[in-house]
Write a protein that holds these residues in place. Structure first.
Motif, PDB file in Angstrom:
ATOM      1  N   GLY A 180       0.838  -1.185   0.000  1.00  0.00           N
ATOM      2  CA  GLY A 180       0.000   0.000   0.000  1.00  0.00           C
ATOM      3  C   GLY A 180       0.877   1.240   0.000  1.00  0.00           C
ATOM      4  O   GLY A 180       2.079   1.169   0.260  1.00  0.00           O
ATOM      5  N   TRP A 181       0.277   2.397  -0.260  1.00  0.00           N
ATOM      6  CA  TRP A 181       1.070   3.617  -0.400  1.00  0.00           C
ATOM      7  C   TRP A 181       0.625   4.717   0.551  1.00  0.00           C
ATOM      8  O   TRP A 181       1.077   5.852   0.423  1.00  0.00           O
ATOM      9  CB  TRP A 181       0.997   4.109  -1.847  1.00  0.00           C
ATOM     10  N   ASP A 182      -0.241   4.384   1.523  1.00  0.00           N
ATOM     11  CA  ASP A 182      -0.675   5.420   2.441  1.00  0.00           C
ATOM     12  C   ASP A 182       0.262   5.548   3.635  1.00  0.00           C
ATOM     13  O   ASP A 182       0.375   6.605   4.236  1.00  0.00           O
ATOM     14  CB  ASP A 182      -2.105   5.158   2.918  1.00  0.00           C
ATOM     15  N   ARG A 183       0.957   4.452   3.982  1.00  0.00           N
ATOM     16  CA  ARG A 183       1.913   4.503   5.084  1.00  0.00           C
ATOM     17  C   ARG A 183       2.738   3.218   5.113  1.00  0.00           C
ATOM     18  O   ARG A 183       2.346   2.194   4.561  1.00  0.00           O
ATOM     19  CB  ARG A 183       1.217   4.672   6.439  1.00  0.00           C
ATOM     20  N   ILE A 184       3.907   3.289   5.765  1.00  0.00           N
ATOM     21  CA  ILE A 184       4.666   2.086   6.070  1.00  0.00           C
ATOM     22  C   ILE A 184       3.927   1.370   7.196  1.00  0.00           C
ATOM     23  O   ILE A 184       3.428   2.018   8.124  1.00  0.00           O
ATOM     24  CB  ILE A 184       6.104   2.446   6.509  1.00  0.00           C
ATOM     25  N   PRO A 185       3.827   0.031   7.162  1.00  0.00           N
ATOM     26  CA  PRO A 185       3.091  -0.672   8.221  1.00  0.00           C
ATOM     27  C   PRO A 185       3.609  -0.334   9.616  1.00  0.00           C
ATOM     28  O   PRO A 185       4.781  -0.016   9.806  1.00  0.00           O
ATOM     29  CB  PRO A 185       3.327  -2.153   7.880  1.00  0.00           C
ATOM     30  N   GLU A 186       2.719  -0.416  10.585  1.00  0.00           N
ATOM     31  CA  GLU A 186       3.094  -0.133  11.969  1.00  0.00           C
ATOM     32  C   GLU A 186       3.900  -1.296  12.542  1.00  0.00           C
ATOM     33  O   GLU A 186       3.836  -2.422  12.069  1.00  0.00           O
ATOM     34  CB  GLU A 186       1.842   0.101  12.805  1.00  0.00           C
ATOM     35  N   GLY A 187       4.644  -0.995  13.600  1.00  0.00           N
ATOM     36  CA  GLY A 187       5.401  -2.029  14.280  1.00  0.00           C
ATOM     37  C   GLY A 187       6.897  -1.780  14.230  1.00  0.00           C
ATOM     38  O   GLY A 187       7.370  -0.766  13.727  1.00  0.00           O
ATOM     39  N   GLN A 188       7.658  -2.723  14.773  1.00  0.00           N
ATOM     40  CA  GLN A 188       9.113  -2.615  14.781  1.00  0.00           C
ATOM     41  C   GLN A 188       9.679  -3.026  13.438  1.00  0.00           C
ATOM     42  O   GLN A 188       9.171  -3.941  12.787  1.00  0.00           O
ATOM     43  CB  GLN A 188       9.719  -3.504  15.874  1.00  0.00           C
ATOM     44  N   SER A 189      10.726  -2.358  13.016  1.00  0.00           N
ATOM     45  CA  SER A 189      11.418  -2.761  11.798  1.00  0.00           C
ATOM     46  C   SER A 189      11.945  -4.175  11.967  1.00  0.00           C
ATOM     47  O   SER A 189      12.148  -4.667  13.086  1.00  0.00           O
ATOM     48  CB  SER A 189      12.570  -1.801  11.506  1.00  0.00           C
ATOM     49  N   VAL A 190      12.170  -4.859  10.840  1.00  0.00           N
ATOM     50  CA  VAL A 190      12.626  -6.247  10.858  1.00  0.00           C
ATOM     51  C   VAL A 190      14.142  -6.272  10.715  1.00  0.00           C
ATOM     52  O   VAL A 190      14.696  -5.708   9.774  1.00  0.00           O
ATOM     53  CB  VAL A 190      11.974  -7.053   9.717  1.00  0.00           C
ATOM     54  N   TYR A 191      14.805  -6.925  11.668  1.00  0.00           N
ATOM     55  CA  TYR A 191      16.253  -7.106  11.627  1.00  0.00           C
ATOM     56  C   TYR A 191      16.547  -8.598  11.659  1.00  0.00           C
ATOM     57  O   TYR A 191      15.977  -9.330  12.477  1.00  0.00           O
ATOM     58  CB  TYR A 191      16.925  -6.440  12.828  1.00  0.00           C
ATOM     59  N   LEU A 192      17.438  -9.060  10.793  1.00  0.00           N
ATOM     60  CA  LEU A 192      17.836 -10.464  10.772  1.00  0.00           C
ATOM     61  C   LEU A 192      19.334 -10.572  11.040  1.00  0.00           C
ATOM     62  O   LEU A 192      20.123  -9.740  10.566  1.00  0.00           O
ATOM     63  CB  LEU A 192      17.520 -11.108   9.420  1.00  0.00           C
ATOM     64  N   ASP A 193      19.728 -11.619  11.760  1.00  0.00           N
ATOM     65  CA  ASP A 193      21.148 -11.875  11.944  1.00  0.00           C
ATOM     66  C   ASP A 193      21.658 -12.754  10.809  1.00  0.00           C
ATOM     67  O   ASP A 193      20.908 -13.066   9.858  1.00  0.00           O
ATOM     68  CB  ASP A 193      21.423 -12.493  13.316  1.00  0.00           C
ATOM     69  N   ASN A 194      22.905 -13.169  10.874  1.00  0.00           N
ATOM     70  CA  ASN A 194      23.503 -13.933   9.778  1.00  0.00           C
ATOM     71  C   ASN A 194      22.889 -15.317   9.601  1.00  0.00           C
ATOM     72  O   ASN A 194      23.121 -15.973   8.569  1.00  0.00           O
ATOM     73  CB  ASN A 194      25.014 -14.067   9.997  1.00  0.00           C
ATOM     74  N   GLU A 195      22.123 -15.757  10.587  1.00  0.00           N
ATOM     75  CA  GLU A 195      21.430 -17.038  10.478  1.00  0.00           C
ATOM     76  C   GLU A 195      19.973 -16.873  10.067  1.00  0.00           C
ATOM     77  O   GLU A 195      19.235 -17.852  10.008  1.00  0.00           O
ATOM     78  CB  GLU A 195      21.505 -17.783  11.828  1.00  0.00           C
ATOM     79  N   GLY A 196      19.570 -15.646   9.806  1.00  0.00           N
ATOM     80  CA  GLY A 196      18.193 -15.392   9.407  1.00  0.00           C
ATOM     81  C   GLY A 196      17.230 -15.304  10.563  1.00  0.00           C
ATOM     82  O   GLY A 196      16.007 -15.291  10.355  1.00  0.00           O
ATOM     83  N   ARG A 197      17.758 -15.189  11.775  1.00  0.00           N
ATOM     84  CA  ARG A 197      16.895 -15.101  12.952  1.00  0.00           C
ATOM     85  C   ARG A 197      16.535 -13.646  13.229  1.00  0.00           C
ATOM     86  O   ARG A 197      17.403 -12.764  13.186  1.00  0.00           O
ATOM     87  CB  ARG A 197      17.606 -15.707  14.174  1.00  0.00           C
ATOM     88  N   PRO A 198      15.272 -13.383  13.547  1.00  0.00           N
ATOM     89  CA  PRO A 198      14.872 -12.000  13.859  1.00  0.00           C
ATOM     90  C   PRO A 198      15.601 -11.469  15.085  1.00  0.00           C
ATOM     91  O   PRO A 198      15.862 -12.203  16.044  1.00  0.00           O
ATOM     92  CB  PRO A 198      13.365 -12.126  14.117  1.00  0.00           C
ATOM     93  N   MET A 199      15.937 -10.180  15.028  1.00  0.00           N
ATOM     94  CA  MET A 199      16.620  -9.515  16.128  1.00  0.00           C
ATOM     95  C   MET A 199      15.707  -8.415  16.670  1.00  0.00           C
ATOM     96  O   MET A 199      14.930  -7.820  15.929  1.00  0.00           O
ATOM     97  CB  MET A 199      17.929  -8.887  15.648  1.00  0.00           C
TER      98      MET A 199
END
Length: 734
Positions: A674-693
């Protein structure tokens, strides 16, 4: 007070009564009194009162009153109000006419919305964006009327402006398929003389028709003014000061409304943004013409005037930015001491493959055979991995922007949904990675579609590309073959166009390719499609629409897989070093079954990428250790590592950040972009193993790096560009 001192007031009262009985005679007497004083003498002699500006205004008002004869009474205010609404609506429709055009190349993603469409959807869809346009233009209309205090003068003046804007917009759409944007105001100021050269075929008839229409409208206004005894004068006070004061007070109301609206409408959750959305504004940032058709040219234009880019980070100053530049310059020196190559030693090709991803990774889905065996093999032999995408079913230009700048959508305000539309046109400094290859002649881009989409044509020129080959002049892409019933140019043809340019030039270049073959929709385009798809859960089978889309898409991925292998084989035969960065921008928005489960969000935002070098390149067969996961903002730093190339302070920073955070993107959802806003919530961070940080779990070094990232991005995009002259972006070259 003496009796003599009171005489002028008595005379004025008598004069007012005389004017009411015989306005013409009274007006003549007023003129004589004004010139000769109350006693028939020169106004400066015999103690007579000197004429003031109030006297002049009063005499002018008396002249206007004289024109209102008993036979022609002034229009009542309710009639003015009715005519105001009618003319306001007419001007809105004129502006809408200016954008009511289509292009056969975008009809699938941007269907034509006609002049009447914006009105009829009030009762068909309960969408009231037409009324929003009416309100905004009405505020402008009110300002003009209050300035002129002449309804029958303000109305044709504003109508003339509306017609001129509509004609210019119509011409621009015909030539470039792009609506008028705020960045065009800069063009108007510096290149006014070039506008006439943009007249398309048939311009004479459009201009002639517009002149005839305006002339008829002007005649109508003249006739109505003649019928109106007050001749459109809204405020009629003999006290000029009172008239001006009242108009200024009333003028403040629409001016304040427009100012607050423009300042806040692009900011998520502001009153103006909320009000605009409730009235039916649905931003369509990928296509400025469709956006203007869908939401009205005025709403679309005003929404882009003042986007909120980022909050200023704490501690932002020239001293802070100088310290950052010096620190990462030192880090770059350390990295460069161990590297012996240069980025511009190679021709580097960035391939953004539209919607490319592996269908086999979609949770709960089974496809009968491998759709990408060649790319799977390539990935096993070179730097490669999975790319975290900010989009699902859309958002191509945002991934493209991150890849070209090294900046992250995660750092922007939630209001900034499309940097290509909302940010780049107004930027004073736009450092992009292609600039590392020097002169614009070394930067060339290919995109077999409309150049105006996401304002790419304008932005790529600003980025320093000498050519942007598309389906439209002046740079028309050489090969445009399509496969079976697909409406899009094949990847094979796109690669062929790029290969022709790469092989014909001995110099090293930066090449940007944005493909279109696998763009939505997916409507059984291909003959002899032997791909089948089904749900792994027999109790929850795919519906026919989802199944057909997936099978069509899987065939498209297979065709891309073959074309990409053939492209790399051709590059491998060249005697010049070439490095290719290939990535899918996002998954297609067709996995409704998998998307229904929020636990699948991460899986539905991971695409495939690889960095590959041909035999002529010293980095052939290199495989970076930390490549399992990435995001496009890190690709240039990874490419330098893959090539063992020296880095700028900026690339040194990105290299260090990638060691701590493998991938980062703004919050993601399982819905089409969508173009009205970036979704709410925390940004997504992944480590070198693909695990969320989690941000709360960052160590001190990671926190410092993210703080520096926000400062760097703010300085480049919304700040004072302190880094511009520090050498922060200067990459060593041979």
């Amino acid at each position: 007070m003496t009796e003599n001192a009171k005489m002028p007031d008595t005379g004025n009262e008598m004069s007012v009564r005389d004017e009411e009985l015989n306005p013409t005679t009274s007006h003549a007497q007023d003129q004589d009194a004004f010139l000769n004083g109350p006693n028939g003498q020169d106004g400066e002699q015999g103690g007579a009162r000197v004429a003031t500006s109030d006297d002049v205004a009063q005499r002018a008002d008396a002249s206007d009153d004289a024109e209102e004869t008993p036979k022609r009474k002034g229009f009542p205010l309710w009639l003015y109000a009715l005519l105001f609404v009618i003319f306001d609506a007419a001007m809105v429709m004129v502006l809408q006419w200016g954008v009511t055009q289509s292009s056969t190349r975008v009809e699938l993603s941007s269907p034509l919305l006609g002049v009447w469409g914006i009105v009829s959807k009030m009762w068909g869809e309960q969408n009231y964006v037409f009324l929003l346009n009416l309100l905004l233009l009405g505020a402008i209309y009110a300002v003009v009327i209050l300035l002129f205090n002449r309804f029958w003068l303000a109305t044709p003046v504003l109508m003339a402006i509306a017609i001129v804007i509509a004609v210019i917009e119509r011409f621009k759409i015909q030539i470039r398929y792009e609506a008028i944007l705020p960045s065009d105001l800069n063009f108007l100021g510096s290149n006014t003389g070039e506008i006439l050269s943009f007249s398309p075929t048939g311009a004479f008839w459009v201009i002639s028709g517009s002149i005839v229409s305006f002339t008829a409208f002007a005649v109508l206004c003249i006739v109505l003014s003649h019928m109106d005894g007050r001749h459109g004068r809204i405020f009629r006070f003999r006290n000029a000061g009172l008239s001006i004061s009242l108009r200024l007070i009333l003028l403040a109301i629409p001016c304040l409304f427009l100012t607050l609206y423009v300042n806040q409408v692009a900011t998520v959750d502001s009153w103006a943004n909320t009000f605009s959305k409730r009235m039916g504004d649905i931003p369509s940032m990928w296509d400025s013409v469709y956006d203007a058709q869908r939401n009205g040219p005025l709403v679309s234009f005003l929404r882009q005037l003042n986007p909120k880019v980022m909050e200023e980070p704490d501690g932002y100053s020239q001293e802070t930015m100088d310290e950052i530049a010096a620190r990462y310059a030192s880090d770059a020196d350390s990295i460069n001491a161990e590297r012996n190559a240069y980025l511009n030693d190679n021709t580097v090709v960035f391939v953004l493959s539209e919607s490319f991803s592996d269908p086999a990774r979609v949770p709960g889905l089974q496809v009968n055979k491998d759709a990408m065996p060649n790319i799977r093999e390539i990935k096993s032999e070179t730097t490669s991995g999975l790319m975290l995408s900010s989009g699902y079913g859309g958002g191509t230009a945002n991934l493209e922007y991150m890849g070209l700048t090294g900046l992250s959508m995660a750092n922007f305000d939630a209001s900034l949904t499309s940097p290509y539309q909302q940010l780049v046109p107004s930027e004073h400094w736009t450092p992009t990675i292609n600039q590392m290859w020097g002169a614009p002649s070394n930067s060339i881009a290919f995109h077999p579609y409309e150049p105006s989409m996401y304002s790419r044509a304008t932005n790529y020129k600003k980025f320093g590309f000498s050519h942007f080959y598309t389906l439209q002049a002046p740079d028309v892409i050489a090969y445009q073959d399509k496969i079976d019933n697909s409406p899009y140019v094949s990847d094979e043809s796109t690669y062929e166009s790029a290969l022709e340019t790469i092989s014909s030039n001995d110099d090293n270049q930066f090449i940007q390719i944005i493909t279109m073959q696998n763009h939505m929709p997916y409507n059984s385009w291909y003959a002899n499609n032997d791909f089948t798809a089904h749900s792994v859960d027999p109790a929850a089978p795919l519906d026919d629409g989802e199944r057909v889309s997936i099978e069509t898409y899987a065939k498209g991925v297979s065709l891309t897989d073959d074309a990409t292998q053939a492209f790399l084989d051709e590059l491998d035969s060249l005697d010049k070093p070439v490095t290719v960065v290939f990535y899918g921008d996002h998954l297609p928005g067709i996995y409704s079954s998998a998307g229904a489960n929020a636990d699948n969000s991460l899986a539905l935002h991971l695409t495939d990428y690889f960095i590959w070098s041909n035999t002529a390149s010293a980095s052939r067969g290199t495989k970076n250790d930390d490549s399992a996961y990435s995001s496009p903002n890190f690709f240039v730093a990874q490419t330098a590592e893959h090539m063992n190339a020296k880095v700028s302070p900026y690339l040194a920073f990105l290299t260090e950040l990638h060691e701590k955070i493998a991938a980062l993107e703004p919050p993601v959802v399982n819905n089409i972009q969508g173009w009205d806003r970036i979704p709410e919530g925390q940004s997504v961070y992944l480590d070198n193993e693909g695990r969320p940080m989690s941000e709360e779990d960052f160590d001190e070094e990671t926190e410092d790096l993210m703080r520096d990232y926000r400062l760097i991005q703010y300085d480049i995009t919304a700040g004072k560009n302190y880094l511009k002259d520090t050498g922060f972006m200067t990459t060593p070259s041979r």
